[in-house]
Structure formats: structure tokens, C-alpha cells
Design a protein around this motif. Sequence first.
Motif, PDB file in Angstrom:
ATOM      1  N   PHE A 125      41.166  46.204  34.050  1.00 26.06           N
ATOM      2  CA  PHE A 125      42.349  46.201  34.892  1.00 26.06           C
ATOM      3  C   PHE A 125      42.624  44.826  35.517  1.00 26.06           C
ATOM      4  N   GLN A 126      41.873  43.816  35.073  1.00 26.72           N
ATOM      5  CA  GLN A 126      42.119  42.427  35.452  1.00 26.72           C
ATOM      6  C   GLN A 126      42.271  41.595  34.168  1.00 26.72           C
ATOM      7  N   PRO A 127      43.244  41.920  33.320  1.00 26.68           N
ATOM      8  CA  PRO A 127      43.327  41.269  32.004  1.00 26.68           C
ATOM      9  C   PRO A 127      43.601  39.772  32.068  1.00 26.68           C
ATOM     10  N   TRP A 128      44.099  39.285  33.210  1.00 21.83           N
ATOM     11  CA  TRP A 128      44.362  37.855  33.343  1.00 21.83           C
ATOM     12  C   TRP A 128      43.094  37.018  33.276  1.00 21.83           C
ATOM     13  N   GLY A 129      41.937  37.659  33.282  1.00 24.01           N
ATOM     14  CA  GLY A 129      40.695  36.916  33.083  1.00 24.01           C
ATOM     15  C   GLY A 129      40.689  36.151  31.774  1.00 24.01           C
ATOM     16  N   MET A 130      41.432  36.686  30.777  1.00 22.71           N
ATOM     17  CA  MET A 130      41.496  35.990  29.484  1.00 22.71           C
ATOM     18  C   MET A 130      42.150  34.619  29.637  1.00 22.71           C
ATOM     19  N   ASN A 131      43.081  34.472  30.572  1.00 16.12           N
ATOM     20  CA  ASN A 131      43.733  33.182  30.791  1.00 16.12           C
ATOM     21  C   ASN A 131      42.753  32.172  31.376  1.00 16.12           C
ATOM     22  N   ILE A 132      41.900  32.629  32.279  1.00 15.12           N
ATOM     23  CA  ILE A 132      40.875  31.767  32.855  1.00 15.12           C
ATOM     24  C   ILE A 132      39.919  31.298  31.760  1.00 15.12           C
ATOM     25  N   ALA A 133      39.486  32.235  30.913  1.00  9.26           N
ATOM     26  CA  ALA A 133      38.567  31.898  29.823  1.00  9.26           C
ATOM     27  C   ALA A 133      39.200  30.908  28.859  1.00  9.26           C
ATOM     28  N   ARG A 134      40.480  31.126  28.550  1.00  7.79           N
ATOM     29  CA  ARG A 134      41.179  30.229  27.634  1.00  7.79           C
ATOM     30  C   ARG A 134      41.278  28.822  28.231  1.00  7.79           C
ATOM     31  N   GLU A 135      41.607  28.737  29.514  1.00 10.31           N
ATOM     32  CA  GLU A 135      41.733  27.450  30.192  1.00 10.31           C
ATOM     33  C   GLU A 135      40.408  26.683  30.196  1.00 10.31           C
ATOM     34  N   LEU A 136      39.306  27.421  30.339  1.00 16.11           N
ATOM     35  CA  LEU A 136      37.992  26.789  30.403  1.00 16.11           C
ATOM     36  C   LEU A 136      37.290  26.714  29.051  1.00 16.11           C
ATOM     37  N   SER A 137      37.957  27.254  28.008  1.00 15.92           N
ATOM     38  CA  SER A 137      37.400  27.260  26.639  1.00 15.92           C
ATOM     39  C   SER A 137      36.026  27.930  26.587  1.00 15.92           C
ATOM     40  N   ILE A 138      35.953  29.109  27.205  1.00 18.35           N
ATOM     41  CA  ILE A 138      34.711  29.885  27.200  1.00 18.35           C
ATOM     42  C   ILE A 138      35.012  31.320  26.790  1.00 18.35           C
ATOM     43  N   PRO A 139      34.000  32.082  26.363  1.00 20.13           N
ATOM     44  CA  PRO A 139      34.239  33.468  25.933  1.00 20.13           C
ATOM     45  C   PRO A 139      34.715  34.361  27.073  1.00 20.13           C
ATOM     46  N   ASN A 140      35.488  35.383  26.735  1.00 27.40           N
ATOM     47  CA  ASN A 140      35.901  36.416  27.686  1.00 27.40           C
ATOM     48  C   ASN A 140      35.445  37.771  27.162  1.00 27.40           C
ATOM     49  N   LEU A 141      34.751  38.531  27.999  1.00 29.91           N
ATOM     50  CA  LEU A 141      34.361  39.897  27.669  1.00 29.91           C
ATOM     51  C   LEU A 141      35.073  40.847  28.616  1.00 29.91           C
ATOM     52  N   ILE A 142      35.315  42.070  28.155  1.00 34.19           N
ATOM     53  CA  ILE A 142      35.996  43.083  28.961  1.00 34.19           C
ATOM     54  C   ILE A 142      34.973  44.102  29.460  1.00 34.19           C
ATOM     55  N   PHE A 143      34.997  44.366  30.775  1.00 32.54           N
ATOM     56  CA  PHE A 143      34.172  45.435  31.330  1.00 32.54           C
ATOM     57  C   PHE A 143      35.025  46.678  31.545  1.00 32.54           C
ATOM     58  N   HIS A 144      34.556  47.798  31.028  1.00 33.48           N
ATOM     59  CA  HIS A 144      35.190  49.096  31.255  1.00 33.48           C
ATOM     60  C   HIS A 144      34.300  49.929  32.166  1.00 33.48           C
ATOM     61  N   GLY A 145      34.899  50.555  33.172  1.00 29.88           N
ATOM     62  CA  GLY A 145      34.151  51.464  34.030  1.00 29.88           C
ATOM     63  C   GLY A 145      34.064  52.863  33.461  1.00 29.88           C
ATOM     64  N   PHE A 146      34.524  53.047  32.210  1.00 31.76           N
ATOM     65  CA  PHE A 146      34.537  54.359  31.568  1.00 31.76           C
ATOM     66  C   PHE A 146      33.302  54.526  30.682  1.00 31.76           C
TER      67      PHE A 146
END
Length: 491
Positions: A125-146
Motif C-alpha cells: 500500500f506504499q507503491p511509491w517505494g519503487m520510485n525511491i528504489a529507481r532513484e537510488l538504483s537499488i532493488p525494491n521488494l514488496i511486503f504484503h501483510g496477507f
Amino acid sequence: MAAGEPHFVIIPLLAQGHIIPACDMARLLATNGAIVTVVITPANLTRLHSFSTLISTSNLPIRLASLPFPSTAASIPDSCQNVDLVHSPDLFSNFFLAMSLLQTPLLEYLHGQHPPPTCIISDHFQPWGMNIARELSIPNLIFHGFSSFTLTAMLTIKNHKIYQSLTDVHKPFIIPGLPQPIETTKAKAPPFFYEEAPGFEKLAQEAIMAEDTCEGIVLNTCSEMESYFTQQLEELTGKKVYAIGPLPLANKDAASKAARGNKPSIDESQCLQWLDSMPESSVIYVSFGSITHTVAAQLIEIGAGLEASGLRFIWVIKESELMAAPEVGKWLTEEEGFEKRVEGRGMVIKGWAPQAAILGHSAVGGFVTHCGWNSVMESVSAGLPMLTWPHFADQFLNEKVVVEVLKVGVPVGIGKPIMYVFGEEMVVVGREVVEKGVKCLMECGGEGEERRKRVRELGEKVRKAVDKGGSSFENLIKLIEVGSKKLMKST
């Protein structure tokens, strides 16, 4: 591994049910060689006072990045910094806007951090984390609480276009693609809560994009509970799934258990001393999580059912529920009131409870739960059967895991979902049903004993999963390796 330490940045949804596992995950990562930054806001930092103290006393390399909540820019009161503080449906789109506006200050903060971040773990529910990862050229993983089961069910329902074909949200259907026939309804297995809601289209598109571009999915579950569904989820998404749970087991000592979530409304030692005086497996714990809202009539029926059962219990009532229903407070405390009548065998906690410590006590024998996934994992970790009382969102699918897949719970019999705070009409579960349900949960022979045996055995397996050599521990090491890729490339 190259010289240096991986630095994970965790961006949780600002809700207790997401912040707590984020902190548990931070503790796991930090204990196993990583630096971790958890992104929060000032009001949530206040709630994490005990966790902050734990960090400082244990010297764990965990940083709490408290960013100013952009309330003015998002046209939302500054007090609405957590889902459980948003008391109007009209403010939810503003709340999510406010969270997305944390991107710029977070980037500024991270540019000043040493060592620099090497991996982002952002809540679904914080998908904008991908933008941070892209800006820093690092991997982005998604956490699900389900759970894996819930995510798999949601995806297969969506892929078979069942949501679009159903006009009656309460019409039963069999979830396709599962190894056993499991029935649900659209109301009990909704799409992610914003996908069909006006005003949330952009967030839905971003969430899908974040899923498509992420390096992998992190879950609070383990192979011992959900091996089949985790594998199925990997096939459906094409992503590596890192099942590193149960996350509550990151907290192995009393101090760290007490540091989870908000400050308890009762002295923990007082609560545990009361439990010490009770026979083994004789106490029912009743709690519906941080954001479900129980109306006055239902609270009184729950209390009356517990009283009529003659069983020992600890019952948690939220402060917000008591504020909204002063008649319940009077019913509890008046001269010949409920607390007086159950004195000696019942305890009412008004506010936040030290749940992990309570569930881990030998006197507790069952859990009446709303089926939030955190609570399910805590209950299984403690080897406790559940009386399932789901309210909304993923909770009805989690109930299916507990009752039909793992067979470690019994349903109280909720027919339709309800929202948690906005005053919709709802059917009140009567005291007779509550009494029957808790007696069934605590049944000593027959099916009750079989349930208890299954959950005890499962509890032993999931506790071993997080130990060195266990499935979740091995997944954690693989997850840390993802965060080390940046280090390896730089050497």
C-alpha cells in the motif's frame, strides 16, 4: 559477501498491523548482519517509544526515520497519521496522498545516510517505494501483510474474472485453482480495497506497476504453514517469494515482546501475575486488533456471552470504543457491573494489550480473533486454537486458512463483512452464540482436543522455521543477499 553491510529501508503502511511486522522484520534483518531504516512519522514514533528504547539498549543497527507528516499539503488533520486515527471515509484518499508525499523528504533523508541504502522493502500500500528504489538504483521488494493463501486466492479470482461477472456480492462461489474446494463470496474476498473505489484508481495502477517491477515479495508466513500456496504464488506472479515468518518470533525475550506496537494500557507484570494464578490452558484471550470497531450493543453481547460461559478470560476493549459508547464503560464498572460480577476469573483491558506476552503464557488456551494475519501468526506461533470472528478485507480468507486449510480454529459464524468505524448497520452476534463459540473453542475432548493437538504441533514447526537452518531463516539469508547486490557491484 563484499565488505560493508547491506542497508534496508522499510516503508510500512502507517497502520499498527503493518508497522508492527515492519519492526519485527527490522529486528530480524538487523540481528543477521543488516542495517535497517524504518520510515514513520512523529505520531507513530511516539507509539514506538518502547521499540526505540529496545533499539538503544540492544545496540541494534536500526534507525527510525521520523518524517514530518504532510498534513497541510494533503488537506488532512495532522492527527490522522495512522489508519486507526482516520475516522471519516472521506479522508482516506487524503491519507494515502499524504503518505505518497513522503517521497521527497525521504529521498533527502536517505541521501544523507551512511552507509547508503542498498534495498527498499515497501508495503504493497506504499507503491511509491519503487520510485525511491529507481532513484537510488537499488532493488525494491514488496511486503504484503496477507497470507500466501489469501494472495493466491485473490489473484486466481481476478484472473478468472469472477469479480466482474458477479453482480451479487453475497453469492457463493468456489475459489478456482486451489487443491481443495473452498467457498467464498465477493464481499468476503474483495479485491485490494482501493481497486473498485472511486479516487483510488491511481494508487491501484501504481500498486500493479510496483508488483510487476519488484525484485520479489516478502511475506509474514512460512513453508510449514503455506508451502503449497507460496509456490503457487510464485508461479502466478513470476516473482521470488521470501516467506520469513512468523515475524512475531523475532522477539524471543519478554522485553522485546513488550516493545511491539503501542504502550500497553495495563502493567504487563500485573497481567502476567494474574495469568500465573490461573490453571494451564484455561484462559480465553479476546481481541479484535487495532482498527476494527465494535459497537456498544456488540460489546455488551460479547461480555454477556463470556460471563455466561463460566470460563476464564482476558478481554481487550479499545479506548476509542469506550469513548464512542460511554454506556459500555458504565456497564463495565458500575457497582454491580460486569467487572464486579466476573471478578477473579475475568480481566478487561481498556486500550492496548501486551498481546504477544499474553498469548505466550501457559495459562492461555484459546484466542477469539478478528483473523488479522498478524494475530493468526501470533496464535499459531503460541500453539493456540482460534475462534474466528472476521470483520472485513482479507480477514474472511484468513479464516479459511485457519478453519478449512490448517483446521486449527472454529468459526463464530459471521455471515457478512462489516467496516470498522463508520457506523454502518450490522447484525449483532448474540450472547448465546458467543457462549457456545467460546465453549467449543475450549472443548477438552473430541474435536477440540484434535484441534489443540494440531495447532500445538504446527506451533512447534513454525518456531523451528525461524531458527538457524529452518525454512524462514534460509529465506531471510536469501533476502539479505538481495540487499547485498549493490555492495557486490561496487567492489
